[in-house]
Design a protein around this motif. Structure first.
Motif, short mmCIF file in Angstrom:
data_model
loop_
_atom_site.label_atom_id
_atom_site.label_comp_id
_atom_site.label_asym_id
_atom_site.label_seq_id
_atom_site.Cartn_x
_atom_site.Cartn_y
_atom_site.Cartn_z
N UNK A 1 0.82 -1.21 0.00
CA UNK A 1 0.00 0.00 0.00
C UNK A 1 0.86 1.26 0.00
N UNK A 2 1.89 1.28 0.85
CA UNK A 2 2.78 2.44 0.94
C UNK A 2 3.46 2.70 -0.42
N UNK B 1 11.80 6.65 1.74
CA UNK B 1 10.50 6.17 2.21
C UNK B 1 9.88 7.24 3.10
N UNK B 2 8.59 7.54 2.84
CA UNK B 2 7.87 8.49 3.68
C UNK B 2 7.00 7.71 4.66
N UNK B 3 7.34 7.84 5.95
CA UNK B 3 6.57 7.23 7.03
C UNK B 3 5.83 8.34 7.75
N UNK B 4 4.56 8.53 7.47
CA UNK B 4 3.79 9.57 8.17
C UNK B 4 4.46 10.92 8.11
N UNK B 5 4.99 11.40 9.23
CA UNK B 5 5.62 12.71 9.31
C UNK B 5 7.14 12.66 9.20
N UNK B 6 7.68 11.57 8.65
CA UNK B 6 9.13 11.41 8.59
C UNK B 6 9.54 10.84 7.23
N UNK B 7 10.61 11.40 6.66
CA UNK B 7 11.23 10.86 5.45
C UNK B 7 12.53 10.18 5.85
N UNK B 8 12.75 8.98 5.33
CA UNK B 8 13.97 8.24 5.63
C UNK B 8 14.65 7.88 4.30
N UNK B 9 15.93 8.21 4.19
CA UNK B 9 16.73 7.83 3.04
C UNK B 9 17.67 6.73 3.50
N UNK B 10 17.72 5.62 2.74
CA UNK B 10 18.57 4.51 3.14
C UNK B 10 19.16 3.82 1.92
N UNK B 11 20.20 3.03 2.17
CA UNK B 11 20.85 2.27 1.11
C UNK B 11 20.74 0.79 1.44
#
Length: 87
Positions: A21-22, A49-59
């Protein structure tokens, strides 16, 4: 490996249906491109990835079909985390 399966196996998102879904809502980018749940990911890819009120960048560092809970954090390296400000 499919994006939705990777998000579940790495325990970034707890359930695969939720990961699907995300991704299908356009909240996941692979190497800067908006990705669908069926997008193939590989080692070295960068995810946003956008989790609600947070953006996370990862490798992506590892890809395996099965993983123990305590080893899940070794699947990725967090590059950046930022809160989304509501104006």
């Amino acid at each position: 490996m499919r994006l939705d399966k990777y998000l579940k196996v790495s325990r970034l998102i707890k359930r695969r249906t939720m990961a699907k879904e995300v991704a299908d809502q356009g909240r996941v980018k692979v190497n800067g491109q908006t990705a669908k749940a069926g997008t193939n990911v590989k080692i070295g890819d960068k995810l946003d990835v956008q989790f609600g009120q947070k953006n996370v960048a990862l490798q992506i560092d590892r890809i395996e079909e099965k993983v123990k809970k305590e080893d899940a954090a070794t699947f990725y390296t967090i590059l950046k985390e930022e809160r989304i400000e509501n104006n």
